[in-house]
Design an enzyme around this catalytic site. Structure first.
Site, PDB file in Angstrom:
ATOM      1  CG  ASP A  15     -19.965  18.893  -5.264  1.00 14.05           C
ATOM      2  OD1 ASP A  15     -20.556  18.624  -4.207  1.00 14.05           O
ATOM      3  OD2 ASP A  15     -19.285  19.939  -5.397  1.00 14.05           O
ATOM      4  CE1 TYR A  47     -27.274  21.069  -5.454  1.00 12.25           C
ATOM      5  CE2 TYR A  47     -26.743  18.837  -4.764  1.00 12.25           C
ATOM      6  CZ  TYR A  47     -27.140  19.723  -5.744  1.00 12.25           C
ATOM      7  OH  TYR A  47     -27.403  19.254  -7.010  1.00 12.25           O
ATOM      8  CB  CYS A  78     -21.889  16.346  -2.801  1.00 14.46           C
ATOM      9  SG  CYS A  78     -22.765  17.652  -1.936  1.00 14.46           S
ATOM     10  CB  THR A  80     -24.401  18.578   1.406  1.00 13.56           C
ATOM     11  OG1 THR A  80     -23.327  19.358   1.929  1.00 13.56           O
ATOM     12  CG2 THR A  80     -25.722  19.135   1.867  1.00 13.56           C
ATOM     13  CB  CYS A 189     -17.628  20.688   2.609  1.00 16.27           C
ATOM     14  SG  CYS A 189     -18.128  21.559   1.092  1.00 16.27           S
TER      15      CYS A 189
HETATM   16  N1  DGL Z   1     -19.396  20.089  -1.825  1.00 13.00           N
HETATM   17  C1  DGL Z   1     -20.516  19.833  -1.015  1.00 13.00           C
HETATM   18  C2  DGL Z   1     -20.188  18.946   0.183  1.00 13.00           C
HETATM   19  O1  DGL Z   1     -19.298  18.149   0.111  1.00 13.00           O
HETATM   20  C3  DGL Z   1     -21.460  20.916  -0.624  1.00 13.00           C
HETATM   21  C4  DGL Z   1     -21.236  22.323  -0.917  1.00 13.00           C
HETATM   22  C5  DGL Z   1     -22.551  23.049  -0.983  1.00 13.00           C
HETATM   23  O2  DGL Z   1     -23.105  23.086  -2.064  1.00 13.00           O
HETATM   24  O3  DGL Z   1     -23.009  23.529   0.064  1.00 13.00           O
HETATM   25  O4  DGL Z   1     -20.852  18.999   1.180  1.00 13.00           O
END
Ligand code: DGL
Length: 258
Positions: A15, A47, A78, A80, A189
């Site tokens: 992640d 991210y 993750c 994203t 997220c």
């Molecule tokens: N944990 C990540 C997700 O599920 C993203 C968090 C990030 O780094 O913006 O989207």
């Protein structure tokens, strides 16, 4: 690699930072004999506010790092990175089971009675085609409201799980939706499950809160089972944490056990 050696290899999970530990937990609960290798890229988080190209490059680098350590499967923990890079990752590593996570819009839309589903996710996840198509495909069943949450993963990454600044952020975020008939909140997220309590408190009305971690864990098991790659060991598996910001390792272990 011999079949036995493959079965006993670890499962890689990554992640942008700490969030994927919520998915790691679901995977380790479902597959307690497996060894897991978790990489959090906290030095490059968040991210969700980076460009598509940056997230693709960072995801490829994270996958390479885990592959070099001999993982038998990769969980992109993750939303994203899944929405931005999973196609590229699968094209680059066609032999590797790669399991992603996406906002749990389907169970929320199917489980409700046609009222609203509020999907919280990073700005990049919500902008991406993959999510837009997913949300559109359930708009007949529910009023899917997409709610980008800029800065939220970063707050969690910095250890704000329950405090006044987080309350103020969530109060502002939810204000426009207070009068809508919201039945489900989808945590799109992987950082957000760690503030589930604060989300419930600040939303202020009874609502069902769901995330996609169990579905991802089940998909991981299905993929390994289909290849005959589940470990045959009976001892409890191990979990190893790595992070591009070494200062996050201690908090990673605490979150995993929480
Ligand atoms: N944990 C990540 C997700 O599920 C993203 C968090 C990030 O780094 O913006 O989207």
């Amino acid at each position: 690699m011999e079949q036995r050696e493959r079965q006993d290899a670890p499962i890689g999970v990554f992640d942008s930072g700490l969030g994927g530990i919520s998915v790691l937990r679901a995977c380790a609960d479902l597959l307690p004999q497996e060894d897991f290798l978790y990489f959090g890229d906290s030095a490059n988080a968040p991210y969700g506010e980076r460009s598509l190209e940056e997230v693709r490059a960072l995801s490829m680098a994270a996958a390479d790092r885990l592959l070099k350590q001999g993982v038998k499967a990769l969980v992109v923990a993750c939303n994203t990175a899944t929405s931005s890079a999973i196609v590229l990752l699968r094209q680059t590593h066609p032999e590797l089971p790669i399991i992603g996570i996406e906002p749990a819009v389907k169970p929320a839309a199917q489980g409700g009675s046609g009222s609203a589903v509020l999907v919280m996710a990073t700005p990049l996840t919500i902008r991406e085609d993959k999510y837009q198509k997913l949300a559109a495909s359930f708009c007949d069943l529910a009023d899917v409201i997409s709610l980008p949450c800029p800065g939220l993963a970063e707050r969690i990454e910095q250890g704000h799980f329950e405090d006044e600044t987080l309350d103020a952020y969530l109060q502002d975020l939810f204000r426009p939706y207070r009068d809508r008939d919201v039945e489900y909140i989808v945590l799109g997220c992987t950082h957000y499950p760690f503030i589930r309590r604060a989300i419930a408190k600040n939303f202020g009305r009874p609502v069902t809160i769901i995330d996609g971690s169990q579905g991802t864990a089940r998909q991981l098991r299905r993929q390994l089972q289909a290849r005959g790659w589940l470990t045959q060991r009976t001892r409890p598996g191990t979990v190893t944490f790595q992070n591009s910001d070494p200062e996050k390792i201690a908090l990673s272990k605490t979150l995993f056990l929480r």
